[in-house]
Design a protein around this motif. Structure first.
Motif, short mmCIF file in Angstrom:
data_model
loop_
_atom_site.label_atom_id
_atom_site.label_comp_id
_atom_site.label_asym_id
_atom_site.label_seq_id
_atom_site.Cartn_x
_atom_site.Cartn_y
_atom_site.Cartn_z
N PHE A 85 -8.56 11.29 -8.81
CA PHE A 85 -9.71 11.76 -9.57
C PHE A 85 -9.28 12.91 -10.47
O PHE A 85 -8.18 13.47 -10.32
N ASP A 86 -10.14 13.26 -11.45
CA ASP A 86 -9.80 14.31 -12.41
C ASP A 86 -10.52 15.60 -12.08
O ASP A 86 -11.18 15.72 -11.04
N ARG A 87 -10.42 16.58 -13.01
CA ARG A 87 -10.98 17.91 -12.75
C ARG A 87 -12.50 17.88 -12.57
O ARG A 87 -13.05 18.69 -11.84
N SER A 88 -13.17 16.96 -13.26
CA SER A 88 -14.63 16.89 -13.17
C SER A 88 -15.10 16.16 -11.93
O SER A 88 -16.30 16.07 -11.69
N GLY A 89 -14.20 15.62 -11.15
CA GLY A 89 -14.57 14.87 -9.96
C GLY A 89 -14.76 13.39 -10.21
O GLY A 89 -15.12 12.65 -9.29
N GLU A 90 -14.49 12.94 -11.45
CA GLU A 90 -14.62 11.51 -11.74
C GLU A 90 -13.47 10.75 -11.09
O GLU A 90 -12.31 11.11 -11.24
N ILE A 91 -13.78 9.68 -10.38
CA ILE A 91 -12.77 8.88 -9.69
C ILE A 91 -12.10 7.95 -10.69
O ILE A 91 -12.75 7.11 -11.32
N LEU A 92 -10.77 8.13 -10.86
CA LEU A 92 -10.00 7.28 -11.76
C LEU A 92 -9.50 6.04 -11.03
O LEU A 92 -9.43 4.96 -11.63
N ILE A 93 -9.09 6.19 -9.79
CA ILE A 93 -8.68 5.05 -8.97
C ILE A 93 -9.42 5.17 -7.64
O ILE A 93 -9.14 6.05 -6.83
#
Length: 678
Positions: A244-252
């Motif tokens: 996931f990224d800094r904003s908490g969005e799950i990439l995988i």
């Protein structure tokens, strides 16, 4: 029967086995489960490290691809400009012609270069010294001033190009092209040369937005590859990885976890889980967070989550495992061990009667020998096992093997003690050599203060405190001539002996380059190329180099990835000098550096330091921080450099407390007094 020695030995064997078996089972259950659980957790960490290495490998490939593409664009533009300049030389020869003919040739040259419309997306243009666009394929924007646009650093484009091209002969820059019907800025890269015959700047520019799109495409491709790899990784029975990224969005995502797992509030802190993981990764520790949440089947299960951070991309990788799955192998081991001990107990009791007859007679001899071992002198060359040497030949059973084991143990103890004594002596020699190395390293740095008592234009004080016996920080100062004073502070990557050697090389290269150049940016460029050309371990140094004009107070400086210095002026709060000249020194050859400058007024003070000051941590892993440094320096206007360094040093020490030093601490403070008449 109870008075029988054989019975007593059997009873003793049973009692001993019981006394041994119970603690073994107890401590195996207590400590073994913990040890195996820790081993399972380390395996989870290893999986996390493997995932991080996978990301680093993909990012490194992406970075190299972009660097190669930029270099190819630059070389192509450089070749085009060289050809165009050669054509100008043909047009403007011979030199001795009338003004009317010169005007005609100028018009001819500008029309010709304007007629070279887009070649593979490349456009030619010509600027005069005022920054006016006097030649371009688009007639509508000719006679426009390029200062209406800015380069990627925010400077007016025409001024930046004219200054660098006239000063160095060539210039290159990345900028946003805003001319056109849509009014939207397009990212472009340009290569420019000064054509002194006409006092023009000739350039070729290319659209590099395609490079940006290609980079995003490759980044998405890297993300797809990571997703495929993550799907093949199994942690314990049902653990998984999440990216996931800094904003908490799950990439995988993980197919074994709730898609909203990262946004769920932590039961104890009542903050989103991804915030807790970000704090965990930022601390740099190998710890984990634990929480009890329902799984996809609705069962309440405790999760153990480790997290790491890939700063360049802003990605976080979290490895999730279940506590019950981590403990399962250890519990199975304890169960198997219980059956084994029970079986051994029964077998031992059956064999006890037969063994007792052979053990009783030589046991006293063996017991006496074992009892004497703690009081024996193992440094002596005389063997101690003479009393039991006959037992291995006479007894071919456990008693004989026990005797052999005691004989072997006595010899091994003798060898181990001898090796221990030799190792202790070697360690003492090594500590002595490191102490000498520390003295040699500190001896390389100037440490006489005040350093130049006959110069009243400034006052200076510096200090260096390595975190280990030797360190990688450096400072230096010296006169370049009667009016120019050079000073520098640097921080080498890593610690210990390798960093100290790299520090010594960096200081030598600084002195060597400063003997030939007075421009800090050129000094830094020379040092960067020299360090990067032979740097198999990819070490680097953050570096600040300043050159002070003692007559005017003008400070020209270059900052290669170093912490921003603090300027302390009368009547003003302390402030950071935030300008950067270029990247880290020694990381890659041919990196551009530019000179910055600032005017120092009398009684202005400059405080230069390494990150060992602001990143000093207390026992709770809390950083000293930039804001606390500014608060400490507030109110110290007009104080001597030595006093300022003592105040900062004492405040840092109070913050660190009993914690171990995390990095070398280097500080240099310079107060400018101005040139006094006479």
């Amino acid at each position: 029967m109870l008075h029988s020695l054989k019975t007593r030995i059997c009873i003793l064997i049973a009692l001993v086995l019981t006394l041994v078996a119970v603690p073994v089972l107890y401590f195996t259950h207590k400590d073994g489960v913990q040890a195996m659980s820790e081993a399972e957790q380390r395996s989870v960490q290893n999986v996390l490290d493997l995932a991080e290495l996978n990301i680093r490998s993909g990012y490194r490939s992406l970075l190299y691809s972009r660097v190669d593409a930029v270099k190819a664009h630059r070389q192509a533009l450089e070749s085009m400009v060289t050809v165009a300049r050669s054509s100008f030389d043909l047009i403007f020869s011979p030199k001795d012609i009338s003004p009317d003919d010169l005007k005609k040739k100028q018009d001819l040259a500008l029309d010709w270069i304007s007629g070279l419309a887009s070649l593979d997306g490349t456009e030619f243009l010509v600027l005069n010294k005022e920054g006016v666009l006097i030649a371009h394929p688009d007639a509508d924007i000719r006679n426009s001033n390029l200062n209406q646009m800015e380069d990627i650093k925010g400077f007016p484009l025409a001024d930046a190009v004219n200054d660098e091209a006239r000063r160095l002969g060539t210039a290159s820059t990345t900028f946003f092209w805003t001319f056109g019907n849509d009014g939207k800025g397009r990212k472009k890269f340009g290569w420019f040369v000064h054509y002194p015959d006409m006092d023009w700047v000739l350039g070729a520019v290319a659209d590099i937005e395609a490079l940006e799109h290609e980079g995003e495409r490759k980044k998405k491709e890297m993300l797809d590859n990571l997703k495929s790899n993550f799907e093949t990784i199994r942690i314990a029975r049902s653990g998984s990885l999440i990216l996931f990224d800094r904003s908490g969005e799950i990439l995988i995502p993980s197919k074994n976890e709730d898609p909203d797992l990262l946004t769920i509030l932590h039961p104890e802190t009542m903050r989103p889980v991804f915030k807790e993981l970000q704090n965990l990764a930022a601390s740099g520790s190998r710890e984990s967070i634990r929480m009890v949440l329902p799984d996809l089947k609705g069962e309440m299960r405790e999760r153990v989550i480790f997290c790491t951070y890939f700063r360049t991309l802003g990605w976080y990788v979290a490895a999730i495992a279940y506590s019950d799955e981590i403990r399962a192998p250890a519990q199975a081991l304890v169960q198997r061990l219980s059956f084994i001990i029970a079986g051994l107990f029964l077998v031992s009791m059956a064999l006890g009667f037969w063994i007792s007859n052979r053990m009783t007679r030589p046991l006293d001899t063996l017991a006496a020998f074992a009892k004497a071992l703690p009081d024996s002198d193992f440094t002596s060359d005389q063997a101690l096992c003479g009393a039991i040497e006959h037992l291995p030949g006479r007894h071919q059973d456990e008693v004989g093997r026990l005797a052999k084991a005691l004989i072997f143990m006595e010899a091994s103890l003798r060898d181990n003690i001898r090796c221990l004594m030799e190792t202790t002596a070697a360690n003492e020699r090594m500590e002595g050599e490191l102490s000498v190395a520390r003295e040699i390293q500190l001896g390389l740095l100037p440490k006489t203060f005040p350093p130049f008592p006959n110069h009243s234009e400034f006052d200076l004080f510096a200090s260096l405190e390595p975190a280990r016996e030797v360190g990688g920080d450096l400072y230096d100062f010296f006169f370049m001539d009667e009016k120019h004073f050079c000073f520098a502070v640097g921080d080498v990557s890593g610690k210990g002996v390798p960093a100290s050697l790299f520090m010594a090389i960096s200081r030598t290269l600084l002195r060597s380059a400063a003997a030939r150049e007075k421009d800090p940016a050129r000094i830094m460029t020379t040092m960067n190329n020299d360090l990067a050309s032979s740097n198999p371990n990819s070490m680097f140094v953050t570096l600040f180099i300043g050159v002070l004009d003692l007559d005017t107070g003008l400070l020209v400086y270059a900052n290669g990835g170093h912490n921003p210095p603090v300027k302390i002026s009368s009547g003003k709060p302390p402030e950071f000098m935030t300008g950067r000249s270029g990247p880290l020194v020694g990381a890659m050859e041919d990196m551009p550096y530019h000179t910055l400058e600032i005017q120092l007024e009398p009684d202005d003070t400059l405080f230069v330091y390494t990150d060992g000051v602001t990143e000093a941590m207390d026992t709770e892993q809390v950083l000293y921080s930039d804001p606390r440094l500014i608060r400490t320096l507030t109110g110290l206007q007009g104080q001597s450099p030595k006093y300022i360094l003592e105040i900062v040093e004492n405040d840092v020490a109070a913050h660190v407390g009993t914690a171990e030093p995390s990095d070398d601490i280097t500080m240099l403070c310079l107060r400018y007094s101005g040139r006094h008449p006479g």
